[in-house]
Design an enzyme around this catalytic site. Structure first.
Site, PDB file in Angstrom:
ATOM      1  N   ARG A 177       4.667 -16.946  -0.732  1.00  0.00           N
ATOM      2  CA  ARG A 177       5.715 -17.862  -0.053  1.00  0.00           C
ATOM      3  C   ARG A 177       6.296 -17.373   1.295  1.00  0.00           C
ATOM      4  O   ARG A 177       5.923 -15.838   1.398  1.00  0.00           O
ATOM      5  CB  ARG A 177       6.796 -17.740  -0.992  1.00  0.00           C
ATOM      6  N   HIS A 227      -0.511 -14.166  -0.751  1.00  0.00           N
ATOM      7  CA  HIS A 227       0.740 -14.461  -0.128  1.00  0.00           C
ATOM      8  C   HIS A 227       1.264 -15.813  -0.531  1.00  0.00           C
ATOM      9  O   HIS A 227       0.707 -16.592  -0.389  1.00  0.00           O
ATOM     10  CB  HIS A 227       0.632 -14.432   1.502  1.00  0.00           C
ATOM     11  N   GLY A 255      -6.039   6.552 -14.137  1.00  0.00           N
ATOM     12  CA  GLY A 255      -7.324   7.197 -14.716  1.00  0.00           C
ATOM     13  C   GLY A 255      -7.169   8.609 -13.812  1.00  0.00           C
ATOM     14  O   GLY A 255      -6.483   8.944 -13.010  1.00  0.00           O
ATOM     15  N   GLU A 310       0.974  -1.284   0.006  1.00  0.00           N
ATOM     16  CA  GLU A 310      -0.040  -0.126   0.153  1.00  0.00           C
ATOM     17  C   GLU A 310       0.924   1.154   0.126  1.00  0.00           C
ATOM     18  O   GLU A 310       0.369   2.450  -0.562  1.00  0.00           O
ATOM     19  CB  GLU A 310      -1.243  -0.170   1.168  1.00  0.00           C
TER      20      GLU A 310
END
Length: 140
Positions: free
Chosen positions: A92, A90, A109, A64
């Site tokens: 590994r 997730h 956009g 994020e």
């Protein structure tokens, strides 16, 4: 040709994250390409879950962080980005070293952006794939 609409240096970006969750987890933006942004995060006590593996939530914070920085820099002046949705697979587990995330655009956009973030370990093995949708709004 660069997709970035706002200029920023690595030093500025890393300084902006000081005294936040980003700095607490040791996330450091390491490269800005023409259409990608990269950052590293240590796999250490403060990023591990109780069994000693990298916490999935720490991977999501890295994703994020990268996607949000990228969305902000790719938005027009006077506009800011807000994470609207994030998902992560997730793939590994990892116990030590450093993970590296790279964000690249799927769609840029004027009101919505979608970013692909891939996180790898020290052996360049894929740890996590994430997608961030960011809403682009006028700066308050």
């Amino acid at each position: 040709m660069s997709i970035w609409k706002k200029p920023a240096t690595l030093e500025q970006i890393n300084k902006f994250g000081a005294n936040t969750l980003v700095s607490h987890l040791g996330i450091e933006v390491t490269a800005i390409g023409d259409s990608t942004i990269s950052a590293t995060m240590p796999v250490a006590d403060h990023t591990r879950q109780p069994l000693g593996y990298l916490h999935g939530g720490a991977s999501v914070v890295l994703a994020e962080t990268l996607g949000s920085i990228a969305a902000h820099l790719a938005a027009e002046e006077g506009m800011v980005s807000f994470g609207a949705e994030i998902n992560a697979n997730h793939l590994r587990s990892v116990r030590s070293g450093t993970v590296t995330g790279v964000a690249s655009p799927l769609r840029i956009g004027s009101s919505m952006q979608v970013w692909d973030i891939r996180i790898t370990d020290d052996n360049d093995e894929l740890i996590c794939i994430s997608r961030l949708t960011a809403a682009i709004r006028p700066q308050p």
